[in-house]
Design an enzyme around this catalytic site. Structure first.
Site, PDB file in Angstrom:
ATOM      1  N   PRO A   1       0.832  -1.202   0.000  1.00 53.50           N
ATOM      2  CG  PRO A   1      -0.424  -1.333   1.970  1.00 53.50           C
ATOM      3  CD  PRO A   1       0.698  -1.957   1.233  1.00 53.50           C
TER       4      PRO A   1
ATOM      5  CE  LYS B   1      -2.814  -5.352   1.334  1.00 49.29           C
ATOM      6  NZ  LYS B   1      -2.352  -6.093   0.203  1.00 49.29           N
TER       7      LYS B   1
ATOM      8  CG  ASN C   1      -8.920   9.698  -6.987  1.00 47.57           C
ATOM      9  OD1 ASN C   1     -10.111   9.676  -7.237  1.00 47.57           O
ATOM     10  ND2 ASN C   1      -8.201  10.788  -7.092  1.00 47.57           N
TER      11      ASN C   1
END
Length: 171
Positions: free
Chosen positions: A58, A89, A153
């Protein structure tokens, strides 16, 4: 003799195939995305790649027009923990980049704002995205950035499109 002939099994099979084709074409003409998801994706078997169970990468890239000053490092650490926890994660794989004091407009105004992108190998979904959005909002609130002036986003990136250690996560 009866002039009306009973349809054979072959005729019925061909008719049903033609109806399916016609439905697919109508779906394509009305909405290309619904055609792809309803027809193509459901008719193609997919197998999980063995690397799908590896940790992801990420990355949160955030820009804001406010000055985070000497709290920038603290905000980055807070967001690193947030992304790891929200996406499930390991934090050792999380990358955070914040650029402050950027010239930006939102709705024609340069009032405090933030724009960001979160990229991840999986774990992008409505629930996780909402947790990240809320956490970023909380972290930037003390700097005058309000919840209605933050866009993030979210991108679920295929493993072959993320590079690390001279290769991609796909191998």
């Amino acid at each position: 003799e009866n002039p009306i002939k009973k349809p054979s099994l072959i005729d019925l099979n061909m008719t049903s195939k033609l109806l399916l084709l016609l439905q697919s074409l109508l779906a394509l003409l009305s909405s290309p995305l619904s055609f792809v998801s309803a027809f193509t994706m459901s008719s193609i078997p997919t197998a999980r790649h063995p690397h799908c169970d590896l940790p992801g990468d990420p990355s949160l890239i955030l820009q804001t027009n406010v000055d985070l000053g000497d709290k920038k490092s603290d905000v980055m650490k807070e967001l690193s923990a947030l992304v790891a926890k929200s996406l499930g994660k390991p934090e050792s794989y999380v990358a955070i980049s914040i650029t402050d004091n950027v010239s930006m407009l939102f709705g024609g105004s340069d009032a405090p704002l933030a724009l960001g992108c979160l990229y991840s190998l999986g774990s992008i979904n409505m629930g996780n995205n909402g947790k990240v959005q809320a956490g970023v909002t909380d972290a930037l609130q003390e700097f005058g950035v309000t919840e209605d002036r933050i866009y993030i986003n979210f991108f679920d990136v295929p493993r072959e499109n993320v590079g690390w250690k001279r290769a991609t996560f796909a191998g």
